[in-house]
Write an enzyme that holds these catalytic residues in place. Structure first.
Site, PDB file in Angstrom:
ATOM      1  CB  CYS A 276       0.732  -2.559   4.682  1.00  0.00           C
ATOM      2  SG  CYS A 276       0.489  -3.566   6.161  1.00  0.00           S
TER       3      CYS A 276
ATOM      4  CG  ASP B 282      -0.378   0.224   2.528  1.00  0.00           C
ATOM      5  OD1 ASP B 282       0.865   0.299   2.611  1.00  0.00           O
ATOM      6  OD2 ASP B 282      -1.136   0.345   3.522  1.00  0.00           O
TER       7      ASP B 282
ATOM      8  CB  THR C  61       1.822  -2.706  10.989  1.00  0.00           C
ATOM      9  OG1 THR C  61       0.606  -3.122  10.339  1.00  0.00           O
ATOM     10  CG2 THR C  61       1.606  -1.356  11.665  1.00  0.00           C
TER      11      THR C  61
ATOM     12  CG  HIS D 259       7.650 -28.880  10.693  1.00  0.00           C
ATOM     13  ND1 HIS D 259       7.373 -28.267  11.889  1.00  0.00           N
ATOM     14  CD2 HIS D 259       8.956 -29.243  10.748  1.00  0.00           C
ATOM     15  CE1 HIS D 259       8.460 -28.234  12.638  1.00  0.00           C
ATOM     16  NE2 HIS D 259       9.440 -28.833  11.965  1.00  0.00           N
TER      17      HIS D 259
ATOM     18  CG  HIS E 283       9.101 -24.940  11.989  1.00  0.00           C
ATOM     19  ND1 HIS E 283       9.077 -25.084  13.362  1.00  0.00           N
ATOM     20  CD2 HIS E 283      10.377 -25.214  11.614  1.00  0.00           C
ATOM     21  CE1 HIS E 283      10.284 -25.426  13.802  1.00  0.00           C
ATOM     22  NE2 HIS E 283      11.097 -25.498  12.759  1.00  0.00           N
TER      23      HIS E 283
HETATM   24  C1  RB5 Z   1      -1.900   2.761   6.512  1.00  0.00           C
HETATM   25  O1  RB5 Z   1      -1.985   3.947   7.232  1.00  0.00           O
HETATM   26  C2  RB5 Z   1      -1.758   1.572   7.466  1.00  0.00           C
HETATM   27  O2  RB5 Z   1      -2.899   1.424   8.227  1.00  0.00           O
HETATM   28  C3  RB5 Z   1      -1.450   0.308   6.702  1.00  0.00           C
HETATM   29  O3  RB5 Z   1      -0.308   0.492   5.930  1.00  0.00           O
HETATM   30  C4  RB5 Z   1      -1.173  -0.922   7.535  1.00  0.00           C
HETATM   31  O4  RB5 Z   1      -0.211  -0.664   8.507  1.00  0.00           O
HETATM   32  C5  RB5 Z   1      -2.344  -1.630   8.058  1.00  0.00           C
HETATM   33  O5  RB5 Z   1      -2.226  -2.706   8.667  1.00  0.00           O
END
Ligand code: RB5
Length: 149
Positions: free
Chosen positions: A65, A8, A67, A133, A98
């Protein structure tokens, strides 16, 4: 080896570095975008990359993304997708050995370029160990089917 890439807006820059890194190793990558930092909804790109792996067109998917959480949650809703959110190389290695993970997700707001490259290396260079596994992954598949009922 063929790898599907996606991100993203938050993951755009790190995705670009991962792409260059893999291309530098002569690994075939296909970039499903996004292609700039204009806001997009991460579930859309996670689904697109997940589908390409689900359809057997790519060996692995790598999705970035902010996180790594949102794209991981989304991809893991898809039948046959085992997405692993990795922020260290041990987890990336184990996710392949695994769990037979077929999608790697990372958080661009969490890790830097150098660690991301090491995580990618650990992920793509590790084989599934099978054996006990495999029996556990088969159980994932059973619960996955039950979850779709
Ligand atoms: C975008 O602001 C953020 O929410 C997205 O990149 C991600 O971290 C969501 O899990």
């Amino acid at each position: 080896m063929k790898i599907a890439l996606g991100c993203d807006h938050a993951g755009f820059r790190l995705k670009e570095t991962v792409k260059e890194y893999l291309q530098g190793k002569n690994i075939h990558v296909y970039d499903f975008g996004t292609f700039d930092e204009s806001p997009i909804d991460y579930p859309d790109i996670a689904y697109t990359v997940g589908k390409s792996v689900q359809d057997g067109k790519f060996d692995f998917g790598i999705i970035v993304c902010g996180t790594g959480v949102g794209v991981s949650i989304t991809a893991n809703k898809m039948r046959g997708i085992r997405a692993a959110l990795c922020g260290d190389t041990f987890t990336a290695h184990a996710a392949r050995e695994h769990n037979d993970a077929n999608v790697l997700t990372m958080g661009a707001r969490v890790i830097g370029k150098g660690l991301a490259q090491d995580i990618v290396d650990a992920f793509i260079n590790t084989s599934f160990a099978g054996g006990r596994h495999l029996e556990r992954v088969k159980k994932i598949n059973i619960y996955e089917e039950q979850g779709h009922e």
